[in-house]
Scaffold this motif. Structure first.
Motif, PDB file in Angstrom:
ATOM      1  N   GLU A   1       2.255 -27.240  14.710  1.00 29.79           N
ATOM      2  CA  GLU A   1       3.315 -26.271  14.425  1.00 29.79           C
ATOM      3  C   GLU A   1       3.138 -25.117  15.397  1.00 29.79           C
TER       4      GLU A   1
ATOM      5  N   GLY B   1       4.127 -21.711  16.404  1.00 29.26           N
ATOM      6  CA  GLY B   1       4.814 -20.526  15.887  1.00 29.26           C
ATOM      7  C   GLY B   1       4.701 -20.471  14.372  1.00 29.26           C
TER       8      GLY B   1
ATOM      9  N   GLY C   1       4.717 -17.553  12.572  1.00 30.05           N
ATOM     10  CA  GLY C   1       5.701 -16.568  12.110  1.00 30.05           C
ATOM     11  C   GLY C   1       5.458 -16.208  10.658  1.00 30.05           C
ATOM     12  N   ASN C   2       6.509 -16.282   9.860  1.00 32.25           N
ATOM     13  CA  ASN C   2       6.411 -15.980   8.433  1.00 32.25           C
ATOM     14  C   ASN C   2       5.739 -17.120   7.653  1.00 32.25           C
TER      15      ASN C   2
ATOM     16  N   ASP D   1      -0.339 -19.586  16.876  1.00 31.67           N
ATOM     17  CA  ASP D   1       0.388 -18.315  17.034  1.00 31.67           C
ATOM     18  C   ASP D   1      -0.560 -17.319  17.674  1.00 31.67           C
TER      19      ASP D   1
ATOM     20  N   GLY E   1      -3.979 -17.394  19.456  1.00 31.55           N
ATOM     21  CA  GLY E   1      -4.020 -17.060  20.878  1.00 31.55           C
ATOM     22  C   GLY E   1      -2.694 -17.371  21.521  1.00 31.55           C
TER      23      GLY E   1
ATOM     24  N   ASP F   1       8.770 -23.723  17.442  1.00 29.73           N
ATOM     25  CA  ASP F   1       9.674 -22.692  16.910  1.00 29.73           C
ATOM     26  C   ASP F   1       9.366 -21.371  17.596  1.00 29.73           C
ATOM     27  N   LEU F   2       9.545 -21.352  18.927  1.00 29.35           N
ATOM     28  CA  LEU F   2       9.154 -20.195  19.738  1.00 29.35           C
ATOM     29  C   LEU F   2      10.337 -19.548  20.440  1.00 29.35           C
TER      30      LEU F   2
HETATM   31  C1  LIG Z   1      10.382 -17.565  15.225  1.00 30.96           C
HETATM   32  S1  LIG Z   1       8.732 -17.201  14.822  1.00 30.96           S
HETATM   33  C2  LIG Z   1       8.218 -18.660  13.975  1.00 30.96           C
HETATM   34  C3  LIG Z   1       8.829 -18.784  12.602  1.00 30.96           C
HETATM   35  C4  LIG Z   1       8.114 -19.744  11.689  1.00 30.96           C
HETATM   36  N1  LIG Z   1       8.167 -21.122  12.188  1.00 30.96           N
HETATM   37  C5  LIG Z   1       8.665 -19.664  10.290  1.00 30.96           C
HETATM   38  O1  LIG Z   1       9.348 -20.596   9.841  1.00 30.96           O
HETATM   39  O2  LIG Z   1       8.374 -18.671   9.620  1.00 30.96           O
HETATM   40  C6  LIG Z   1       7.926 -17.370  16.367  1.00 30.96           C
HETATM   41  C7  LIG Z   1       6.431 -17.108  16.345  1.00 30.96           C
HETATM   42  O3  LIG Z   1       5.897 -17.603  17.565  1.00 30.96           O
HETATM   43  C8  LIG Z   1       4.918 -16.730  18.049  1.00 30.96           C
HETATM   44  N2  LIG Z   1       4.893 -16.879  19.514  1.00 30.96           N
HETATM   45  C9  LIG Z   1       5.956 -16.814  20.349  1.00 30.96           C
HETATM   46  N3  LIG Z   1       5.570 -17.056  21.618  1.00 30.96           N
HETATM   47  C10 LIG Z   1       4.228 -17.272  21.581  1.00 30.96           C
HETATM   48  C11 LIG Z   1       3.246 -17.564  22.565  1.00 30.96           C
HETATM   49  N4  LIG Z   1       3.576 -17.663  23.869  1.00 30.96           N
HETATM   50  N5  LIG Z   1       1.964 -17.740  22.168  1.00 30.96           N
HETATM   51  C12 LIG Z   1       1.624 -17.602  20.857  1.00 30.96           C
HETATM   52  N6  LIG Z   1       2.505 -17.332  19.879  1.00 30.96           N
HETATM   53  C13 LIG Z   1       3.796 -17.173  20.228  1.00 30.96           C
HETATM   54  C14 LIG Z   1       5.343 -15.344  17.602  1.00 30.96           C
HETATM   55  O4  LIG Z   1       4.195 -14.528  17.451  1.00 30.96           O
HETATM   56  C15 LIG Z   1       6.040 -15.645  16.274  1.00 30.96           C
HETATM   57  O5  LIG Z   1       5.169 -15.463  15.185  1.00 30.96           O
END
Ligand SMILES: C[S@@+](CC[C@H](N)C(=O)[O-])C[C@H]1O[C@@H](n2cnc3c(N)ncnc32)[C@H](O)[C@@H]1O
Length: 170
Positions: A41, A43, A45-46, A66, A85, A108-109
């Motif tokens: 997975e 991302g 996120g929440n 994440d 990381g 999901d990024l």
């Molecule tokens: C849209 S949110 C994910 C939502 C999650 N799937 C949910 O359903 O709650 C995107 C997440 O990806 C992380 N993220 C984005 N780009 C990243 C990267 N290059 N490396 C690590 N984490 C990343 C962000 O910190 C964020 O928490």
């Protein structure tokens, strides 16, 4: 999803289409998955999709990536399965920790910014391709360049909400 032809598509329309397509793709893959391997997975996120994945795939190991842990307290993976990381680094070097190639990668990024998503697509596509098992799936909120994969058909919601599904050739 239908709406009066007389009005433009709003961001709320797109968001709802995106969540509809995301859920439908994850459930479609969960029902079809016939290869061994963990779920990745990308991302947390929440934690909503992590929570959904562990509900629909209760027997699969799920590793979550994440840069920070900011999820709802009820949706945080245990320490062995939370890989913190920059994904550009952690996905490239997660092999010894994750073990087998993934049966499903959920990406999901997406930023919603077309230029930033193109940048992400360039470095992310080969890393995901390398970590996916033959016959495995990739569901993504960013269009990816997946050599050796088939792009699977997209629903209206997936078109409108910008979600993609790929399967690696066996
Ligand atoms: C849209 S949110 C994910 C939502 C999650 N799937 C949910 O359903 O709650 C995107 C997440 O990806 C992380 N993220 C984005 N780009 C990243 C990267 N290059 N490396 C690590 N984490 C990343 C962000 O910190 C964020 O928490």
């Amino acid at each position: 999803m239908s709406q009066p032809a007389s009005r433009p598509i709003s961001r709320l329309d797109v968001f709802i289409a995106r969540m509809t397509a995301q859920k439908a793709f994850l459930e479609q893959v969960a029902a079809a998955l016939d290869v061994a391997g963990p779920v990745l997975e990308l991302g947390l996120g929440n934690g909503r999709t992590f929570d959904h994945l562990r509900t629909i795939l209760p027997d699969r190991e799920i590793f979550v990536f994440d840069r920070a842990v900011t999820a709802h307290p009820a949706s945080i993976p245990d320490g062995d399965h939370m890989i913190v990381g920059e994904i550009r680094d952690t996905l490239a070097f997660c092999g010894p920790r994750v073990g087998a190639l993934a049966a499903l990668v959920h990406c999901d990024l997406g930023t919603g910014d077309p230029t930033a998503d193109l940048v992400k697509r360039a470095w992310l596509s080969p890393l995901i391709a390398e970590r996916t098992a033959p016959g495995g799936y990739v569901a993504s909120g960013i269009a990816l360049d997946m050599d050796g994969f088939d792009e699977l058909p997209r629903s209206d919601a997936a078109e409108r909400g910008r979600y993609w599904l790929y399967r690696k050739s066996r």
